[in-house]
Write an enzyme that holds these catalytic residues in place. Structure first.
Site, PDB file in Angstrom:
ATOM      1  N   SER A  43      15.079  54.671 -30.451  1.00  0.00           N
ATOM      2  CA  SER A  43      14.219  54.102 -29.521  1.00  0.00           C
ATOM      3  C   SER A  43      14.766  52.781 -29.087  1.00  0.00           C
ATOM      4  O   SER A  43      14.578  52.335 -27.896  1.00  0.00           O
ATOM      5  CB  SER A  43      12.494  54.070 -30.024  1.00  0.00           C
ATOM      6  N   THR A  44      15.463  52.121 -30.063  1.00  0.00           N
ATOM      7  CA  THR A  44      16.002  50.779 -29.723  1.00  0.00           C
ATOM      8  C   THR A  44      17.310  50.964 -29.078  1.00  0.00           C
ATOM      9  O   THR A  44      17.523  50.210 -27.893  1.00  0.00           O
ATOM     10  CB  THR A  44      16.631  50.147 -31.007  1.00  0.00           C
ATOM     11  N   GLY A  95      20.725  51.515 -33.902  1.00  0.00           N
ATOM     12  CA  GLY A  95      19.766  50.861 -34.640  1.00  0.00           C
ATOM     13  C   GLY A  95      19.692  51.216 -36.074  1.00  0.00           C
ATOM     14  O   GLY A  95      20.943  51.714 -36.499  1.00  0.00           O
ATOM     15  N   ALA A  96      18.777  51.076 -36.659  1.00  0.00           N
ATOM     16  CA  ALA A  96      18.780  51.417 -38.167  1.00  0.00           C
ATOM     17  C   ALA A  96      17.247  51.562 -38.712  1.00  0.00           C
ATOM     18  O   ALA A  96      16.479  51.074 -38.096  1.00  0.00           O
ATOM     19  CB  ALA A  96      19.397  50.195 -39.175  1.00  0.00           C
ATOM     20  N   GLY A 108      18.951  57.582 -39.785  1.00  0.00           N
ATOM     21  CA  GLY A 108      18.893  59.020 -39.586  1.00  0.00           C
ATOM     22  C   GLY A 108      17.552  59.291 -39.467  1.00  0.00           C
ATOM     23  O   GLY A 108      17.062  60.447 -39.703  1.00  0.00           O
ATOM     24  N   GLY A 110      16.093  59.407 -36.913  1.00  0.00           N
ATOM     25  CA  GLY A 110      16.145  60.295 -35.700  1.00  0.00           C
ATOM     26  C   GLY A 110      17.129  61.591 -35.728  1.00  0.00           C
ATOM     27  O   GLY A 110      17.025  62.229 -34.935  1.00  0.00           O
ATOM     28  N   GLU A 116      26.266  59.731 -36.143  1.00  0.00           N
ATOM     29  CA  GLU A 116      26.508  58.149 -36.053  1.00  0.00           C
ATOM     30  C   GLU A 116      27.540  57.758 -37.091  1.00  0.00           C
ATOM     31  O   GLU A 116      28.353  56.835 -36.583  1.00  0.00           O
ATOM     32  CB  GLU A 116      25.071  57.772 -36.517  1.00  0.00           C
TER      33      GLU A 116
HETATM   34  C1  5RP Z   1      18.919  57.875 -35.750  1.00  0.00           C
HETATM   35  C2  5RP Z   1      18.857  56.393 -36.439  1.00  0.00           C
HETATM   36  C3  5RP Z   1      18.158  55.376 -35.653  1.00  0.00           C
HETATM   37  O1  5RP Z   1      19.241  54.460 -35.749  1.00  0.00           O
HETATM   38  C4  5RP Z   1      17.140  54.792 -36.549  1.00  0.00           C
HETATM   39  O2  5RP Z   1      16.340  55.941 -36.910  1.00  0.00           O
HETATM   40  C5  5RP Z   1      16.453  53.884 -35.913  1.00  0.00           C
HETATM   41  O3  5RP Z   1      15.747  54.161 -34.720  1.00  0.00           O
HETATM   42  P1  5RP Z   1      14.570  53.606 -33.914  1.00  0.00           P
HETATM   43  O4  5RP Z   1      15.424  52.472 -33.084  1.00  0.00           O
HETATM   44  O5  5RP Z   1      13.931  54.549 -33.065  1.00  0.00           O
HETATM   45  O6  5RP Z   1      13.813  52.594 -34.839  1.00  0.00           O
HETATM   46  O7  5RP Z   1      19.362  56.395 -37.293  1.00  0.00           O
HETATM   47  O8  5RP Z   1      19.290  58.864 -36.348  1.00  0.00           O
END
Ligand code: 5RP
Length: 232
Positions: A43-44, A95-96, A108, A110, A116
């Site tokens: 989402s970021t 993101g993380a 991970g 997502g 990644e």
């Molecule tokens: C996806 C990821 C994303 O970077 C992590 O889940 C952060 O996601 P968001 O920006 O939605 O908080 O590793 O596999």
């Protein structure tokens, strides 16, 4: 004349989405003109992708870490290259789920961890964009994702449980046709050692620990604005 009430004039705290948009905006400055851009997932990163058209002339092409990001990029008219056509990317922005003071990350949430990690491995610079909730002292509050070959899910689950984790099989198929185990309850004091250990198990595609190749820059969205951190 209308008189403003106190609650109308006092600034409202930024929402998590607004913080994500702010850090994504700050990341635009790290895009290297003329070089392929590595684009993460989540989402970021969605907030980043939405703002990329503003600097379109700097971006000849992208590589993406998921089908989801690829679709968004292509819908905005960006060229998305196959990873095999690329030797390196100027910067990888992602993101993380958690990041510690040594810039090791859990990623991970997502489900895109393996792609990644592949794109991050060829990045000259890794810029992590996150809201302040993601900064932790010790990794492990967020369940650690592990992508596995489907037939290894049971065997890897038992190994994670032997480490003390409570493990769930995610109801999800990755872009690579694999499964994800989410391992909760681990306190990860030595992320590099655990990354190497879990990656050595048969059937593990990759663990969502990014410690050997952590971030080079962290842009953190806080109530006071975007803060920039670099490893000491
Ligand atoms: C996806 C990821 C994303 O970077 C992590 O889940 C952060 O996601 P968001 O920006 O939605 O908080 O590793 O596999």
């Amino acid at each position: 004349m209308a008189i403003s009430t106190y609650s109308e004039v006092v600034a409202q705290p930024l929402t998590q989405t607004e913080l994500k948009r702010l850090v994504a905006r700050a990341a635009l400055d790290y895009v290297v003109p003329g070089e392929v851009l590595g684009v993460g997932t989540g989402s970021t990163v969605d907030q980043l992708i939405d703002q990329l058209p503003e600097i379109r002339d700097r971006i000849p092409a992208c590589v993406s870490s998921s089908e989801r990001s690829t679709k968004r990029l292509e819908a905005l008219g960006f060229k998305v290259l196959d990873m095999n056509a690329v030797e390196s990317v100027g910067v990888y922005i992602d993101g993380a789920d958690e990041i510690d003071s040594g810039f090791a990350m859990v990623k991970g949430g997502g489900g895109a961890l393996t792609r990644e990690k592949i794109v991050a491995s060829v990045a000259k610079k890794f810029v992590c964009i996150a809201d302040a909730s993601k900064k932790v002292d010790v990794l492990g509050r967020f369940p650690l994702p592990v992508e596995v070959i489907p037939m290894a899910a049971g065997a890897v689950r038992r190994r994670l449980e032997a480490l003390g984790a409570e493990v769930k099989l995610r109801d999800f198929i990755t872009d690579n046709g694999c499964r994800i185990l989410d391992a909760a309850g681990l306190s990860i004091s030595d992320p590099k050692v655990l990354e190497s250990e879990i990656n050595s198990w048969p059937g593990v595609v990759t663990v969502g620990l990014f410690a050997h190749r952590g971030a080079d820059v962290l842009l953190l969205g806080t109530a006071e604005g975007v803060k920039t951190f670099r490893p000491e």
